[in-house]
Scaffold this motif. Structure first.
Motif, PDB file in Angstrom:
ATOM      1  N   GLY A 596       6.932   1.607   0.827  1.00 56.20           N
ATOM      2  CA  GLY A 596       5.726   1.539   1.611  1.00 56.20           C
ATOM      3  C   GLY A 596       4.513   1.335   0.728  1.00 56.20           C
ATOM      4  N   THR A 597       3.383   1.047   1.338  1.00 56.80           N
ATOM      5  CA  THR A 597       2.146   0.829   0.585  1.00 56.80           C
ATOM      6  C   THR A 597       1.030   1.659   1.191  1.00 56.80           C
ATOM      7  N   LEU A 723       2.324  11.090   1.763  1.00 61.30           N
ATOM      8  CA  LEU A 723       1.873   9.759   2.194  1.00 61.30           C
ATOM      9  C   LEU A 723       2.939   9.062   3.051  1.00 61.30           C
ATOM     10  N   ALA A 724       2.446   8.178   3.920  1.00 63.74           N
ATOM     11  CA  ALA A 724       3.311   7.341   4.766  1.00 63.74           C
ATOM     12  C   ALA A 724       2.876   5.889   4.612  1.00 63.74           C
ATOM     13  N   ASP A 725       3.786   4.992   4.935  1.00 68.43           N
ATOM     14  CA  ASP A 725       3.488   3.556   4.822  1.00 68.43           C
ATOM     15  C   ASP A 725       2.309   3.196   5.727  1.00 68.43           C
ATOM     16  N   GLY A 726       1.333   2.500   5.165  1.00 67.88           N
ATOM     17  CA  GLY A 726       0.185   2.061   5.950  1.00 67.88           C
ATOM     18  C   GLY A 726      -1.000   2.990   5.895  1.00 67.88           C
ATOM     19  N   ASP A 727      -0.909   4.137   5.202  1.00 67.20           N
ATOM     20  CA  ASP A 727      -2.047   5.050   5.107  1.00 67.20           C
ATOM     21  C   ASP A 727      -3.192   4.367   4.364  1.00 67.20           C
ATOM     22  N   ARG A 728      -4.442   4.791   4.715  1.00 69.15           N
ATOM     23  CA  ARG A 728      -5.627   4.244   4.077  1.00 69.15           C
ATOM     24  C   ARG A 728      -6.580   5.398   3.738  1.00 69.15           C
ATOM     25  N   LEU A 729      -7.159   5.346   2.527  1.00 72.04           N
ATOM     26  CA  LEU A 729      -8.066   6.403   2.052  1.00 72.04           C
ATOM     27  C   LEU A 729      -9.342   5.757   1.524  1.00 72.04           C
TER      28      LEU A 729
END
Length: 845
Positions: A596-597, A723-729
């Motif tokens: 994931g990213t 964290l999970a795939d698609g998280d944004r910070l």
């Protein structure tokens, strides 16, 4: 007395001479008047002939010899356009009472395999003239008989040059200047030429003549019987029987094409068979018409149909034809695709019943069989399937059929991988579809195409049989369509004692699906059929599901572990034989997943998109991103997650539905009350519209400063986030403002000042409005958390306002008292405030 009579006669003669002289002068003046037109009518020519030779000479001197001889031919009418008649195929019956009804099936419940037949020859009249004018471009026959109204054109050359256009008078004479009247009626064109040339040579010495015909007379004929438009017609004298038939619109549906009569003075002078014209191009009986002729078309007589593999399938009218041989000649003979051994005659027997008679047209004696009116000869075609061929299909350059010969092998069909196959073929798996005799059951074989081509002596270079089909697959192309067709055929062959010979492979293989079960077929063969293991396959083991019917009473399912590692090494004792309906499942390698990213932006040293490992936490990501910059404001970090955004969307939709339901109930109640106050409903409707316009954000509240502090030196923290795939910070820069929103007079942001409490900031925004509920004022912190007023949570101090905070003064929900579920309004206002507080940060993504 005698002398007196003599004097009277002399006086009368003198008066007569005077009258004649006056007539001559008047005629001469008339001729002079029309000399410019250079045209004489028949009446003028008769008056000219009545003059004395001296008077004719004087007229000749006045007008001129050349002008007297030059008479222009009247302009001929242009030929009319032949327009096609409306289609009569729908109206024309395919047969009459004596003809063949080929559209009827032998059994009403059986579909007729033959296309409907049409009567032969009637298409000849598909286009006919809408009006008819005398034809001017038909070649003139030397035996053409002249009559009144014909125009003869004469050109003289030699001693003098002149052109004459003379019309045959009603008395049948030509009035030739200098020669006088010449009788030509009843002469043929050749005889007329001979007579005129002879007289010109005798009486006009030194002159030669060219004689031809100009405009021809018209004649009236009758066209009667079974034609489309019977009646009396005026046609050209050159017209033949077929020309006249076109004028009448042609023969109609029930008229005969083979017995057309020409009657003259009550007697039949000839009969026209249009089949001679259509089939042989013979116009021998298409005679020229004469005035008063009658063309009579009798009704259709005996007819016989010919259908199937002949050159001209149609319904034919019989004349002298009596047997099958003559009928085939009418239809143009058999096609190369005909199978004469299996022909039939559809016949009506003596009892009025329809029956079939089998005939072998390859037998000469059968060709002499007599045909009857109403028969239909059906000539069947050869079978479509081809013999002594093999088919090549699939991932090849030249798919199609190839000649088969005894001893032919796979390498004889596919010679080269480079030349015969498309790029990237599957050389490990190809199928051969074979028909087993005598019942033509389907059997499927598989071969290793690469082995067959590289090692021609191997067992994979299988010997082919007639009608085999070799199917080649691409390594990366979907083979499901071709394989499913074969599997369906095998399933159709299944029975109680012969189960469908199909197996299935699923899981992590390149081409999962159903495949034909070969004899014999092992686990390794099924893996090969599925294109081999995929990248994420678990190669140490697999599971086989097997079905078995126990004593015919029930079906039992068993699961068998497969040692896939040993099979892949080639150990035969682990590679067991498959049975019908076996299912092989290839497992996925544990913890195999695409990485994931997570995207991180803002005030970090290395912002960007980072791949993450399974279970990786936010503290590790911050460490990989190089930590915060000097301008970072970690207290205002915004963490977004797609899963949370979807949940918020569901909650917003649910609140919107509940609000609409409450509004409908209250509106109905107020409508039933007197002086119902609906003003508060307008406020709620406005809130509902704002709610529907909200875009969910999916923000997760995190305490980033506490997380960083607790995780120093590799320690674990309860504030850390997996964290999970698609998280944004997003890490915002340092902020100095405090925002005041809601029910204040001037919602805005203020510069943070240490020591100012909540009420001071509200007063700086103009204070609360009359609609405000100051008891429930709350603060949205920079990290997204919410702190409520004292009425909800005792002990909260209004003096701990920090940079980045948002102060929300909510609406007084008591103002919308008609809404029974007033908590809906509170949730709406809260949701609007949260969204507004996070809007600026969300915009950076």
């Amino acid at each position: 007395m005698i002398s007196h009579i003599t004097k009277m006669r002399m006086t009368i003669n003198q008066q007569s001479g005077l009258v004649l002289r006056l007539v001559g002068i008047i005629l001469m003046l008339c001729l002079v008047t029309i000399s410019a037109a250079q045209t004489f009518t028949a009446e003028q020519m008769q008056r000219f002939e009545q003059l004395t030779p001296e008077q004719q000479a004087r007229v000749m001197d006045v007008i001129g010899q050349e002008k007297i001889g030059r008479v222009e031919e009247p302009a001929l009418e242009e030929p009319r356009l032949v327009m096609p008649l409306p289609s009569v195929s729908d109206d024309r019956p395919e047969t009459d009472q004596n003809s063949t009804n080929v559209t009827n099936a032998v059994d009403d419940e059986t579909e007729n395999p033959w296309p409907p037949l049409k009567p032969f020859g009637y298409d000849l009249f598909a286009g006919v003239p809408t009006t008819f004018a005398p034809a001017t471009d038909i070649p003139i026959d030397v035996d053409y008989v002249l009559g009144p109204g014909d125009t003869v054109k004469i050109q003289l050359f030699g001693k003098s040059n002149a052109e004459y256009s003379l019309v045959v008078s009603r008395e049948g004479r030509l009035h030739f200047p200098k020669l006088g009247p010449i009788s030509v009626a009843g002469m043929t064109f050749r005889e007329m030429q001979t007579v005129l040339k002879t007289q010109i040579e005798k009486q006009m010495i030194g002159e030669q003549a060219v004689i031809t015909l100009g405009a021809l007379r018209s004649i009236r004929v009758f066209i009667l019987g079974d034609v489309n438009q019977p009646g009396s017609y005026t046609v050209s004298a050159l017209s033949t029987m077929t020309n006249a038939l076109f004028v009448s619109g042609g023969v109609n549906a029930i008229g005969s094409l083979r017995h057309i009569q020409l009657k003259r003075r009550g007697k039949v002078v000839t009969r026209l068979d249009l089949y001679d014209l259509l089939l042989h191009g013979d116009t021998g009986n298409d005679v020229r018409l004469q005035p008063g002729d009658v063309i009579f078309v009798p009704p259709l007589r005996r007819t016989v149909g010919v259908a199937g593999e002949v050159r001209r399938p149609a319904i034919y009218e019989l004349k002298h034809e009596r047997n099958i041989q003559q009928l085939l000649e009418l239809s143009g003979g058999l096609l190369p695709t005909a199978y004469p051994q299996a022909s039939q005659i559809d016949r009506i027997n003596a009892r009025g019943e329809r029956t079939l008679v089998d005939v072998d047209l390859s037998d000469k004696s059968v060709l002499a069989t007599k045909v009857q009116a109403g028969d239909t000869l059906h000539v069947f075609s050869i079978l479509e399937k081809m013999e002594d061929i093999v088919l090549l299909s699939g991932h090849v350059n030249r798919p199609g059929g190839y000649q088969w010969h005894p001893g032919m092998r796979l390498s004889d069909l596919v010679h080269s991988i480079k030349d015969d196959l498309l790029p990237r073929p599957d050389l490990g798996y190809a199928l051969i579809r074979r028909e087993l005799m005598p019942d033509q059951r389907i059997d499927i074989l598989s071969v290793r195409l690469g082995q067959a081509l590289q090692h021609p002596q191997s067992k994979d270079n299988i010997q082919l049989q007639s009608r085999d089909e070799v199917i080649v697959f691409g390594a990366s192309e979907d083979r499901r369509e071709a394989v499913d067709e074969l599997v369906e055929l095998l399933e159709q062959q299944a029975s109680f004692r012969q189960p469908a010979r199909t197996v299935r492979i699923g899981g992590v293989v390149r081409h999962p699906g159903n495949y034909p079960l070969e004899t014999p077929m092992k686990v390794s063969d099924l893996v090969r059929a599925g294109g081999g293991l995929a990248e994420a396959a678990y190669a140490l083991g697999a599971e086989l599901t097997r079905y078995a019917v126990i004593d015919g009473s029930y079906r039992e399912i068993a699961h068998v572990d497969v040692d896939l590692a040993r099979i892949l090494k080639g150990e035969n004792d682990a590679d067991f034989v498959l049975q019908p309906h076996d299912v092989l499942s290839i497992k996925r390698l544990p913890e195999w997943a695409t990485a994931g990213t997570v995207e991180i932006r803002g005030e970090v040293r290395f912002p960007g998109t980072y791949p993450i490992a399974r279970g990786e936490q936010l503290s590790k990501l911050l460490e990989r991103a190089g930590g915060f910059t000097d301008m970072a404001f970690p207290q205002g970090a915004v963490f977004l997650r797609e899963e949370l955004r979807k949940r918020e969307r569901q909650r917003i939709d649910e609140m919107s539905r509940r609000l609409e339901s409450d509004l409908a109930a209250v509106s109905l109640k107020l409508a039933q009350e007197k002086d119902g106050n609906t003003g508060s409903l307008d406020v709620v409707r406005e809130l509902g519209e704002q709610l529907r316009s909200i875009e969910p954000i999916g923000r997760l509240v995190i305490n980033l400063p506490k997380l960083v502090k607790d995780t120093r030196d590799g320690r674990r923290s309860d504030y850390d986030v997996t964290l999970a795939d698609g998280d944004r910070l997003y890490i915002p820069p340092i902020t100095q403002e405090v925002t005041v929103t809601g029910e204040v007079f001037y919602p805005t942001s203020h510069l943070y000042a240490k020591g100012l409490d909540r009420d001071r900031y509200i007063n700086m925004s103009g204070g609360a409005t009359s609609k405000a509920d100051t008891r429930r004022t709350y603060v949205i912190r920079a990290d997204g958390s919410v702190e409520a007023g004292k009425s909800w949570y005792q002990g909260m101090s209004g003096s701990n306002i920090k940079p980045g905070d948002t102060i929300v003064v909510p609406l007084d929900v008591e103002s919308v008292r008609p809404i029974t579920m007033w908590t809906n309004v509170s949730q709406i206002i809260y949701q609007l405030a949260i969204t507004a507080a996070s809007a600026n940060a969300i915009g950076i993504f």
